[in-house]
Design an enzyme around this catalytic site. Structure first.
Site, short mmCIF file in Angstrom:
data_model
loop_
_atom_site.label_atom_id
_atom_site.label_comp_id
_atom_site.label_asym_id
_atom_site.label_seq_id
_atom_site.Cartn_x
_atom_site.Cartn_y
_atom_site.Cartn_z
N VAL A 18 0.84 -1.20 0.00
CA VAL A 18 0.00 0.00 0.00
C VAL A 18 0.88 1.26 0.00
O VAL A 18 0.65 2.22 -0.75
CB VAL A 18 -0.97 0.00 1.21
CG1 VAL A 18 -1.77 1.29 1.24
CG2 VAL A 18 -1.89 -1.21 1.17
N CYS A 19 1.92 1.23 0.82
CA CYS A 19 2.82 2.39 0.92
C CYS A 19 3.46 2.69 -0.44
O CYS A 19 3.64 3.85 -0.81
CB CYS A 19 3.92 2.14 1.95
SG CYS A 19 3.29 1.84 3.61
N THR A 20 3.81 1.66 -1.17
CA THR A 20 4.44 1.86 -2.48
C THR A 20 3.50 2.62 -3.40
O THR A 20 3.91 3.57 -4.09
CB THR A 20 4.83 0.50 -3.10
OG1 THR A 20 5.72 -0.16 -2.20
CG2 THR A 20 5.50 0.67 -4.44
#
Ligand code: BEZ
Length: 211
Positions: free
Chosen positions: A44-46
């Site tokens: 998700v962070c990517t």
């Protein structure tokens, strides 16, 4: 105590992917968005950090600088940036703080131990030119943020900082806004030459004044 709306955003110095930064110096006289993510090399962070990079120009247009943070190291961030470029189309193009000692995370209350024991959650702090906190958002690790929503609230905050207006439900740039109930009808007529409509004495709408 948690940082609340209207509080002065605490200043700090930190190592970032763009070298050492003093928050206040970095932000200068403009607006800022300080946001945390849980961890590098996670899915998700990517997508989120790539989306912030892809849309950096839209923040710049709004005189707003981005700065991210997680408890990973600057070296880790730099390695991950290549994956962000590969998968999302843009490498990191704003500073990402390496907060291994959690100095920034603790200062801003970005670690919520009942959600994630040792990692920062997805916090967003919008900081005004006077360095006060204008908006906070907190999302769990499993839910990616929405860049359109962050830009939308930034538009609303900047409009409200310039004119005596607030924004109604689901407002987006270009739609009618609410005249401050603090203004009399005479004052509203003076401030808003395009006029206003009165649905209730406390609910008056006017075309967006900077359009
Ligand atoms: C993610 O970015 O997908 C993620 C990061 C930390 C914990 C869980 C999910």
């Amino acid at each position: 105590m948690a940082i609340q709306l209207g509080d002065v955003a605490p200043n700090f110095q930190a190592d970032t992917t763009e070298g050492p930064i003093d928050l206040y110096e970095y932000l200068g006289d403009g607006w800022g968005i300080l946001f945390s993510h849980p961890a590098d090399f996670t899915p998700v962070c990517t997508t989120e950090l790539g989306a912030f990079a892809n849309r950096k120009d839209e923040f710049t247009k709004r005189n707003t600088k981005l700065i991210g943070v997680s408890v990973d190291s600057v070296e880790s961030h730099k390695g991950w940036s290549k994956d962000i470029a590969d998968t999302q189309g843009s490498a990191l193009n704003y500073p990402l703080i390496g907060d291994e000692d959690r100095k920034v995370a603790d200062l801003y209350g970005m670690i919520h131990p009942n959600a994630l024991a040792t990692l920062t959650v997805r916090s967003v702090f919008v900081i005004g030119p006077d360095k006060t906190v204008r908006l906070t958002l907190t999302y769990p690790a499993s839910v990616g943020r929405n860049i359109d929503e962050i830009l939308r609230v930034l538009d609303a905050l900047q409009l409200g900082a310039e004119y005596p207006v607030s924004t109604p439900v689901d407002w987006t740039d270009g739609k009618d806004v609410i005249v401050s109930p603090a203004l009399s009808d005479d004052e509203a007529n003076e401030r808003f030459p395009k006029g206003f409509t009165t649905q209730k004495p406390y609910l008056r709408l006017t075309p967006q004044p900077n359009r």
